[in-house]
Design a protein around this motif. Structure first.
Motif, PDB file in Angstrom:
ATOM      1  N   PRO A  89      -5.384  -0.962  -1.485  1.00 53.51           N
ATOM      2  CA  PRO A  89      -5.790  -0.077  -0.387  1.00 53.51           C
ATOM      3  C   PRO A  89      -5.293  -0.641   0.939  1.00 53.51           C
ATOM      4  CG  PRO A  89      -7.673  -1.306  -1.227  1.00 53.51           C
ATOM      5  CD  PRO A  89      -6.529  -1.592  -2.144  1.00 53.51           C
ATOM      6  N   PRO A  90      -4.902   0.227   1.859  1.00 55.35           N
ATOM      7  CA  PRO A  90      -4.270  -0.237   3.096  1.00 55.35           C
ATOM      8  C   PRO A  90      -5.252  -0.793   4.126  1.00 55.35           C
ATOM      9  CG  PRO A  90      -4.415   2.140   3.094  1.00 55.35           C
ATOM     10  CD  PRO A  90      -4.923   1.686   1.766  1.00 55.35           C
ATOM     11  N   PHE A  91      -6.508  -0.431   4.028  1.00 54.47           N
ATOM     12  CA  PHE A  91      -7.428  -0.867   5.070  1.00 54.47           C
ATOM     13  C   PHE A  91      -8.850  -0.620   4.613  1.00 54.47           C
ATOM     14  CE2 PHE A  91      -6.977   3.578   5.635  1.00 54.47           C
ATOM     15  CZ  PHE A  91      -8.275   3.985   5.861  1.00 54.47           C
TER      16      PHE A  91
ATOM     17  N   SER B 173       0.823  -1.212   0.000  1.00 56.32           N
ATOM     18  CA  SER B 173       0.000   0.000   0.000  1.00 56.32           C
ATOM     19  C   SER B 173       0.850   1.252   0.000  1.00 56.32           C
ATOM     20  CB  SER B 173      -0.908   0.020   1.241  1.00 56.32           C
ATOM     21  OG  SER B 173      -1.700  -1.109   1.254  1.00 56.32           O
TER      22      SER B 173
ATOM     23  N   ILE C   1     -11.764   4.311  11.802  1.00 54.63           N
ATOM     24  CA  ILE C   1     -10.584   3.489  11.531  1.00 54.63           C
ATOM     25  C   ILE C   1      -9.933   3.216  12.876  1.00 54.63           C
ATOM     26  CG2 ILE C   1      -8.415   3.339  10.263  1.00 54.63           C
ATOM     27  CD1 ILE C   1      -9.558   5.707   8.542  1.00 54.63           C
TER      28      ILE C   1
ATOM     29  N   THR D   9      -2.761   8.212   1.844  1.00 48.57           N
ATOM     30  CA  THR D   9      -3.256   7.676   0.586  1.00 48.57           C
ATOM     31  C   THR D   9      -4.455   8.470   0.082  1.00 48.57           C
ATOM     32  OG1 THR D   9      -4.584   6.102   1.812  1.00 48.57           O
ATOM     33  CG2 THR D   9      -2.478   5.319   1.014  1.00 48.57           C
TER      34      THR D   9
ATOM     35  N   SER E 187      -3.134   2.932  10.790  1.00 52.17           N
ATOM     36  CA  SER E 187      -3.989   2.927   9.606  1.00 52.17           C
ATOM     37  C   SER E 187      -4.569   4.306   9.347  1.00 52.17           C
ATOM     38  CB  SER E 187      -5.141   1.932   9.772  1.00 52.17           C
ATOM     39  OG  SER E 187      -4.669   0.666  10.086  1.00 52.17           O
TER      40      SER E 187
ATOM     41  N   GLN F 148      -7.434   8.979   1.431  1.00 52.51           N
ATOM     42  CA  GLN F 148      -8.793   8.551   1.760  1.00 52.51           C
ATOM     43  C   GLN F 148      -9.477   9.504   2.733  1.00 52.51           C
ATOM     44  OE1 GLN F 148      -9.830   4.634   2.228  1.00 52.51           O
ATOM     45  NE2 GLN F 148      -8.253   3.794   0.911  1.00 52.51           N
TER      46      GLN F 148
ATOM     47  N   HIS G 254      -9.858  -4.502  -1.521  1.00 56.96           N
ATOM     48  CA  HIS G 254      -9.652  -4.277  -0.094  1.00 56.96           C
ATOM     49  C   HIS G 254      -9.390  -5.578   0.641  1.00 56.96           C
ATOM     50  CE1 HIS G 254     -11.400  -0.317  -0.937  1.00 56.96           C
ATOM     51  NE2 HIS G 254     -10.865   0.071   0.190  1.00 56.96           N
TER      52      HIS G 254
ATOM     53  N   VAL H 132      -2.029   6.265   7.534  1.00 58.24           N
ATOM     54  CA  VAL H 132      -1.965   5.786   6.152  1.00 58.24           C
ATOM     55  C   VAL H 132      -3.159   6.307   5.357  1.00 58.24           C
ATOM     56  CG1 VAL H 132      -2.025   3.749   4.683  1.00 58.24           C
ATOM     57  CG2 VAL H 132      -0.664   3.729   6.769  1.00 58.24           C
TER      58      VAL H 132
END
Lengths: 330, 279, 515
Positions: A173-175, A166, C223, C235, C228, C237, A196, C231
């Motif tokens: 996607p990381p999570f 990731s 989350i 990323t 995470s 998100q 995912h 991250v």
């Protein structure tokens, strides 16, 4: 003939289910007592989080949760409700425990199911390959890698996976379960979820992949030494036919047992993976419920995962009957 | 004995495992001499990278503690937890299995129902609950690991005892009027010891993994440096200080690997009937 | 004659001057941690609930970063000269999210009935109130029993959220099904909550403050793992990381990312201060010398720089820097292990092992406990860490079962709201981790805090609070660690996110995204 076999199986299942129900109830009672022995209660947690509290507030909460009753009364009520298929209410999440579990269960089943399938297929394949090349470099390679996976902590593998795929490579996607707010539907959504799913399912499956490949290899080699295989060889059957029809089929028995065990434990065993990957399943729900002292939810998770173990044990038994003709005859 | 060693040596993996484990145990035992003082001491600035000088060969952590010292001391805890929790599991599993296998019937039924109970509860979840309730400490962690890992021992011992129970020499011992405990302890168990040893060596390995998983979730003993703790604590800084989670991770992998290699070789050496079939 | 404090329309004051004109549209992705138990702000006031629901519900007032009151549901207000009567004039044309009209009756119901039953902190404020009335549909009058200095600070959305009377009157508040679909008057409406995943709010098109909000929707992402969350920001998100959503160790790295802005503003109203509870009742910590020794033994600069990423100020006493009447001339406590050793000796310490119960709110706090243990070990004090989870920690504190424990508390900008509760003897009660847990009892301190709260005259208040700080700093009831820096990290394209003293809690009213 068929009818009586069916009856026999049905009786066996019924007897097993009856015993299982007792075990299930015992699990609930034990866990009920365990969790109530923990320091603090949901009222204390919620009061603590509110950043301010007084006696009135605590008393209100305890009354609302039924925590003002003596413990045996609470236990009695809980067992009574469960017997009526009511798993109670989560005051923390403001919804019935059953609904909450049903919300979270699909994600867990998807994750663990894929991990299960991946580890079983790849593991057995690797094991068969290693067994048929025993002593050669490919066997050594597979065995070494399997041993390494076997010795690697799961969460560590998960973290390294996130870092590599990731963060560094940006492939996956990381999570999470899906891209939130994307509005995807149909195939696009399925693909999104699959992306995912890849990392968590793989890291969860690694360990069992190693177990299956080691076990398949050992089991194949063991069966290969048995008399009936020697007979088959003497009859001049081809190597491939012997491997498939004679060895693999018999070597599968311990694997079926193990797979049944794994399938049962998958639901409860995904706590770590679900935490690292923010996967909205019941493993994570369990850990949260524990720290929030959300008693009913915690017990509900134990109930569901124990029930899964029982169901999968049963399925294992049935599959065993199909794979091993001796058991069916008994 | 000579025969055993000869067969053990035949498997190169076992030797590798033995050497590895010996090295790990040696470092753990010598920790106070190698790193005098205590592994929690903040000795330098935080986040000194590894291999930048001999003073801190493996670098320092978030608050400037020596990672090498942490590894050495952590080895003591990980090995100890692994060993003691396995002993605890044996202490529960062997009697349960032996009694069930020896007496059979109702007792067997009852004990197996209890075993089944513990196999039905998701074991990692149960371990988490036990540790959380009794509050994380080396005692509660060891206890929790012991409690969730005894059922396989009980099943193994039960099977062994059941088959040994049918042997003629046991019948003879019963006729001689030997007491039941004496028969179980002196006649049966010594003959069931090989598979138990093999299983125990593998259980130590999984106990170490389990301990590290608990620590990772924040359920480690906060007063003892352990490898699991080190990874758990390093997780949040994994991006800026990779070495903090790498080294203890490698330590765990090596230890578990060594124990598994030894376990396999033990299996080959102690159960020659089986192992000859294998290769 | 009545003193007019403010009578300005909301749109005039609310927005800090922006360089560009706001544009409408877009979505904000925000981290929420942990997942709130409920969004019904009248029932649940924990930090994540306030962060989300503060944009659904509204209070009578808002506060700027200097803690001056600003209009919200009240467009203007007056305080009588005797400090006993507070009159609020409400906005016109306000509607609940279900279309029902909002009126003064809702305010009276919220304060007098609903929150009296459900909101412990507001209940404490109500102790000073004699009556709450609505002379007409647009006016609410609070009459106090006696003057209460910080009364005007009690009307922010988290302290006094206004809830709809037409939904809750005559029902059991806690179990009302409407709690799952909260109805407020705020700039955003509740849309969807997928438990364990995200909460979605959408723009309220009928919002009374015309033209606002600018954003179409706000997603709050759940989350559970701190790494995470970092991250997720990297990323792309999520775009906004509220304070506390990533580990402090990650802040340095994350704030250097491209298009990333960081602000420590938006927490002035809460002014969190962290300290070590010292059990004043028993054991070595009952001795004043010993407690002073702890103050000298703690390397607070190291703690701030290596654990809290250099954010925050080191306090000299019990008043956080952003709290009114904070005395900046108090003598500082330097890190002085030698002096600490002498004081330990003088206190007659005999090597007892102290039990430290750390606050279990993440890795930083665990490292903090380890550093405290090591700092104290360096001056000869033995400490054992007792690890526990949130419930266990609350229980230890509520039962006074500890020698040392870490914590942080909000000070709500005023000593009478957020400081006195930790030091006055009237607040020594079991059952809560937020009152006078350390058991410090000093009649003089009690009297001074009473004096400071019981007047609206700033000079009188200052005199009382100056004196109380001098006494407390010498007695060291608790070891003050840090006035915490609370960094909000976001993409620089998100504008006007933090414009008030409660920052994100009502920040989306003004926020907009630069295209």
């Amino acid at each position: 003939m068929r009818g009586t076999t069916f009856m026999k199986i049905a009786t066996r299942i019924a007897a097993r289910l009856a015993k299982a129900a007792v075990v299930l109830l015992a699990i609930l009672v034990l866990n009920f007592l365990l969790i109530h022995a923990a320091p603090g209660d949901p009222a204390v947690v919620m009061a603590g989080e509110a950043g301010a509290t007084d006696d009135v507030f605590l008393a209100q909460l305890r009354e609302k949760f039924g925590l003002d009753q003596p413990l045996y009364m609470q236990l009695g009520k809980y067992v009574w409700d469960v017997l009526h298929l009511d798993l109670g209410f989560s005051y923390r999440q403001q919804m019935p425990v059953f609904d909450l579990l049903m919300d979270r269960l699909p994600a867990t089943l998807l994750l663990t199911g894929s991990a299960f399938a991946v580890s079983l297929i790849l593991g057995v394949a690797a094991g068969v390959l290693a067994a048929s090349r025993v002593g050669k470099w490919s066997d050594t390679l597979i065995s070494t890698v399997a041993l390494l996976f076997y010795a690697t902590p799961l969460f560590w593998a998960a973290l390294m996976g996130v870092l590599l795929f990731s963060v560094v490579l940006g492939w996956l996607p990381p999570f999470g379960y899906e891209t939130v707010g994307s509005g995807f539907t149909g195939m696009r959504r399925a693909l999104d979820i699959a992306q995912h799913l890849a990392l968590p399912a793989l890291s969860l499956g690694l360990f069992f992949m190693a177990v299956y490949s080691r076990m398949t290899r050992a089991s194949m080699l063991e069966v290969a030494q048995l008399d009936f295989v020697k007979t088959a060889r003497a009859k001049g059957l081809s190597r491939g036919v012997i491997e498939r029809r004679h060895i693999l089929r018999n070597a599968l028995l311990p694997i079926v047992t193990l797979a049944g065990l794994q399938a049962g434990q998958l639901v409860g065993g995904a706590v770590l993976t679900e935490t690292v990957f923010a996967w909205p399943g019941i493993g994570r729900l369990m850990f949260e419920a524990l720290t929030q002292r959300d008693y009913n939810v915690l017990l509900g998770v134990f109930f569901v995962s124990a029930a899964m173990v029982i169901v999968f044990n049963l399925i294992t038994d049935l599959i065993y009957g199909i794979v091993d003709p001796r058991i069916r005859a008994q | 004995m000579k025969d055993f060693w000869h067969r053990f040596r035949a498997n190169k993996g076992g030797i590798v495992g033995l050497v590895l484990l010996a090295a790990i145990v040696a470092v753990a035992l010598l920790a106070p001499m190698l790193f005098p003082g205590n592994p929690w001491k903040m000795v330098a600035r935080p986040f000194v990278p590894p291999f930048e000088g001999m003073k801190f060969p493996l670098g320092t952590d978030t608050v400037g503690r020596n990672v090498a010292a942490g590894l050495a001391y952590g080895g003591r805890v990980s090995l100890l937890v692994g060993l003691v929790s396995t002993l605890a599991a044996l202490l529960i599993g062997i009697p349960v299995g032996a009694l069930a296998g020896y007496f059979g019937g109702r007792i067997d039924d009852l004990l197996m129902r209890v075993t089944e109970f513990f196999q039905t509860v998701p074991s990692f979840a149960l371990a988490i609950v036990i540790v959380a309730i009794f509050q994380p400490s080396v005692v509660s962690i060891t206890l929790a690991i012991g409690i969730v890992s005894w059922p396989p021992v009980a099943r193994l011992v039960r099977g062994e005892v059941m088959s040994l129970r049918q042997r003629e020499y046991i019948e003879a011992a019963i006729l001689q009027g030997l007491s039941t405990p004496a028969i179980i302890l002196r006649q049966i168990l010594p003959n069931a010891v090989s598979p138990i040893i093999v299983m125990a060596s593998l259980m130590v390995a999984s106990a170490i993994l389990l301990e590290s998983s608990l620590s990772f979730l924040g359920l480690g003993d906060p007063n003892l440096m352990s490898w699991g703790y080190m990874i758990g604590a390093a997780r949040t800084v994994i991006r800026q200080a990779w070495w903090l989670s790498l080294f203890p991770g490698v330590a765990i992998v090596l230890t578990v690997l060594a124990l598994n290699l030894i376990g396999e070789s033990l299996n080959d050496a102690l159960n020659p009937r089986l192992s000859r079939r294998r290769s | 004659m009545k003193r007019i404090l403010a009578a300005v329309v909301a749109s005039f004051l609310a927005v800090a001057p922006a360089l560009a004109d706001p544009v409408a549209g877009g979505r904000a992705n925000v981290v929420i941690q942990p997942e709130p138990p409920s969004l019904m702000l009248g029932l649940v006031q924990n930090a994540p609930a306030q962060q989300v629901a503060g944009n659904i519900y509204e209070g009578l007032l808002r506060y700027d970063t200097k803690l001056n009151p600003m209009p919200s549901l009240a467009k203007s207000w007056e305080v009588s000269d005797d400090g006993l009567t507070y009159t609020f004039h409400l906005q016109h044309g306000v509607k609940w999210h279900d279309g029902q009209p909002f009126s003064a009756d809702d305010v009276v119901f919220s304060a007098d009935v609903f929150l009296r039953k459900t909101h412990p902190r507001f209940r404490a404020v109500l102790d000073h109130v004699e009556s709450i009335t609505a002379p007409d549909a647009d006016t609410v009058v609070f009459r106090l029993k006696s003057p209460f200095g910080p009364f005007l600070n009690s009307f922010e959305v988290g302290s006094m959220p206004i809830v709809p009377k037409h939904i809750y009157e005559g029902t059991d508040f806690a179990t009302n099904p409407a709690n799952n679909t909260p109805i407020g008057t705020g700039p955003f409406k509740f849309a969807e909550w997928v438990k364990g995943s995200y909460i979605k709010l959408v723009k309220n098109p009928d919002y009374w403050d015309q033209g606002k909000p600018y954003l179409d929707e706000v997603y709050w992402h759940v989350i559970p793992d701190a790494a995470s969350r970092a991250v997720a920001y990297e990323t792309g998100q999520v775009d906004i990381l509220p304070a506390g959503s990533i580990e402090n160790f990650d802040i340095d790295r994350v704030k250097e990312l491209p298009d990333t802005c960081i602000t420590q503003s938006g927490w002035e109203f809460f002014g969190p201060q962290s300290w070590v509870w010292l059990n004043n009742r028993q054991g070595p910590t009952a001795s004043k010398e010993f407690r002073q020794a702890i103050m000298y033994a703690l390397d607070r600069e190291f703690i701030r720089d290596s654990l809290f990423n250099g954010l925050g100020q080191i306090p000299n006493g019990p008043f956080a820097g952003s709290t009114r009447y904070n005395d900046t001339d108090l003598k500082p406590w330097p890190y002085d292990p030698k002096k600490a050793k002498e004081l330990v000796k003088a206190s007659g310490y005999k090597g007892e092992v102290l039990k430290l119960v750390p606050m279990p709110y993440g890795e930083t706090w665990m490292r903090l406990a380890e550093v405290i243990k090591q700092n104290l070990a360096d001056v000869g004090i033995k400490v054992e860490i007792v690890s526990t989870d949130v419930a266990g920690w609350n229980q230890h504190l509520s039962d006074w079962d500890f020698d040392l424990s870490t914590t942080y508390l909000y000070q709500y900008g005023d000593p009478a709201l957020g400081v006195s509760r930790s030091y006055v003897s009237g607040n020594i009660k079991k059952g809560s981790p937020w009152n006078n847990v350390e058991g410090y009892s000093n009649p003089k301190v009690d009297a001074l805090f009473d004096k400071g709260a019981g007047t609206v005259d700033p000079a009188e208040r200052k005199a009382a609070y100056d004196e109380v700080q001098k006494i407390l700093v010498d007695d060291v009831p608790n070891a003050w660690l840090l006035d915490m820096g609370m960094p909000t990290i976001s993409r620089c394209s998100v504008k006007d996110l933090v414009t008030t003293g409660i920052g994100l809690n009502d920040g989306f009213k003004n926020a907009w995204i630069q295209k």
